[in-house]
Design a protein around this motif. Structure first.
Motif, PDB file in Angstrom:
ATOM      1  N   PHE A   4      74.705 -55.714  13.638  1.00 30.14           N
ATOM      2  CA  PHE A   4      74.045 -56.941  13.218  1.00 30.14           C
ATOM      3  C   PHE A   4      72.613 -56.644  12.852  1.00 30.14           C
ATOM      4  N   SER A   5      72.163 -57.206  11.737  1.00 30.92           N
ATOM      5  CA  SER A   5      70.753 -57.121  11.377  1.00 30.92           C
ATOM      6  C   SER A   5      70.355 -58.442  10.747  1.00 30.92           C
ATOM      7  N   SER A   6      69.146 -58.864  11.010  1.00 31.19           N
ATOM      8  CA  SER A   6      68.686 -60.140  10.477  1.00 31.19           C
ATOM      9  C   SER A   6      68.119 -59.960   9.085  1.00 31.19           C
ATOM     10  N   SER A   7      68.145 -61.041   8.342  1.00 34.01           N
ATOM     11  CA  SER A   7      67.595 -61.042   6.998  1.00 34.01           C
ATOM     12  C   SER A   7      66.953 -62.381   6.732  1.00 34.01           C
ATOM     13  N   LYS A   8      65.891 -62.370   5.992  1.00 31.97           N
ATOM     14  CA  LYS A   8      65.247 -63.615   5.603  1.00 31.97           C
ATOM     15  C   LYS A   8      65.864 -64.175   4.327  1.00 31.97           C
ATOM     16  N   GLY A   9      66.812 -63.455   3.764  1.00 28.98           N
ATOM     17  CA  GLY A   9      67.520 -63.965   2.593  1.00 28.98           C
ATOM     18  C   GLY A   9      66.804 -63.701   1.284  1.00 28.98           C
ATOM     19  N   THR A  37      71.137 -68.781  18.321  1.00 26.89           N
ATOM     20  CA  THR A  37      71.379 -67.693  19.276  1.00 26.89           C
ATOM     21  C   THR A  37      71.977 -66.486  18.563  1.00 26.89           C
ATOM     22  N   PHE A  38      72.904 -66.720  17.657  1.00 23.63           N
ATOM     23  CA  PHE A  38      73.510 -65.619  16.896  1.00 23.63           C
ATOM     24  C   PHE A  38      72.499 -64.951  15.970  1.00 23.63           C
ATOM     25  N   ILE A  39      71.727 -65.742  15.273  1.00 30.34           N
ATOM     26  CA  ILE A  39      70.781 -65.210  14.289  1.00 30.34           C
ATOM     27  C   ILE A  39      69.626 -64.472  14.968  1.00 30.34           C
ATOM     28  N   ILE A  56      70.885 -67.198   6.982  1.00 26.37           N
ATOM     29  CA  ILE A  56      71.541 -66.021   6.416  1.00 26.37           C
ATOM     30  C   ILE A  56      71.388 -64.858   7.387  1.00 26.37           C
ATOM     31  N   LYS A  57      72.480 -64.133   7.567  1.00 26.24           N
ATOM     32  CA  LYS A  57      72.436 -62.935   8.410  1.00 26.24           C
ATOM     33  C   LYS A  57      73.213 -61.841   7.699  1.00 26.24           C
ATOM     34  N   MET A  58      72.649 -60.658   7.705  1.00 28.41           N
ATOM     35  CA  MET A  58      73.315 -59.490   7.139  1.00 28.41           C
ATOM     36  C   MET A  58      73.967 -58.720   8.282  1.00 28.41           C
ATOM     37  N   GLU A 167      76.699 -66.286  26.375  1.00 34.52           N
ATOM     38  CA  GLU A 167      78.056 -65.815  26.658  1.00 34.52           C
ATOM     39  C   GLU A 167      78.969 -66.060  25.456  1.00 34.52           C
ATOM     40  N   ASN A 168      79.560 -64.984  24.956  1.00 37.99           N
ATOM     41  CA  ASN A 168      80.547 -65.002  23.874  1.00 37.99           C
ATOM     42  C   ASN A 168      80.038 -65.487  22.514  1.00 37.99           C
ATOM     43  N   VAL A 169      78.743 -65.744  22.351  1.00 38.37           N
ATOM     44  CA  VAL A 169      78.250 -66.223  21.053  1.00 38.37           C
ATOM     45  C   VAL A 169      78.439 -65.144  19.988  1.00 38.37           C
ATOM     46  N   HIS A 170      77.973 -63.941  20.258  1.00 34.62           N
ATOM     47  CA  HIS A 170      78.151 -62.857  19.289  1.00 34.62           C
ATOM     48  C   HIS A 170      79.627 -62.533  19.106  1.00 34.62           C
TER      49      HIS A 170
END
Length: 183
Positions: A4-9, A37-39, A56-58, A167-170
């Motif tokens: 997982f990696s974050s992106s600003k889009g 939480t995921f982002i 947006i998430k990459m 818990e379990n979000v990802h």
């Protein structure tokens, strides 16, 4: 391997595939909290969403970069007409209920699943049922078994989460993404 990696889009991000994911369910079930939480890996107390928001998430799977555009709907009936167009072209839909509020569970069948059938244009759309707020187990109004039965009835995958404890979000998003890549 899923990374997982974050992106600003921004426009400079290269990706191999793009997927549109919707979070739907009643107001107050924790859709925005699950998304944030995921982002960001950070737990927030959030105000109710007005209309629709998206993030947006990459992510990287097997060397392929995936762009996830995750739409967070308000969940309030007065915004229902606003959300119908957002179902169009969705690759994944996460139906969320609050395990401590039975009416949010009931509304998944009576309102939200019907909307998915009515408005979703992608017949191969992957559906995921999520019971949120399992950190409040002493207040539980919907059993895990009931959630599993509803998921089976609507041909969805199922998972219980807590955006508060993460818990379990990802796991929820990871399982959904892996179904995209298996298709």
């Amino acid at each position: 391997m899923l990374g997982f990696s974050s992106s600003k889009g921004g426009g400079n991000n290269k990706y191999d595939y793009s997927f549109k994911i919707l979070l739907i369910g009643d107001s107050g079930v924790g859709k925005s909290s699950l998304l944030v939480t995921f982002i960001s890996n950070f737990v927030h107390d959030l105000s109710p969403t007005i209309g629709v928001d998206f993030k947006i998430k990459m992510v990287t799977i097997g060397g392929k970069r995936l762009k996830l555009t995750i739409w967070d709907t308000a969940g309030q009936e007065r915004f229902g007409t606003l959300t119908s167009s957002y179902y169009r072209g969705a690759h994944g839909i996460i139906l969320v209920y609050d395990v401590t509020r039975r009416e949010t569970f009931t509304n998944l069948s009576e309102i939200w699943a019907k909307e998915v059938e009515l408005y979703s244009t992608n017949h191969e759309c992957i559906k995921f049922l999520v019971g949120n707020k399992v950190d409040r187990d002493s207040e539980r109004a919907v059993t895990r078994e009931e959630g599993m039965a509803l998921a089976q009835e609507h041909k969805c995958s199922f998972l219980e989460c807590s955006s508060k404890t993460r818990e379990n979000v990802h796991q929820c998003f990871k399982d959904l993404i892996l179904k995209f890549t298996d298709s």
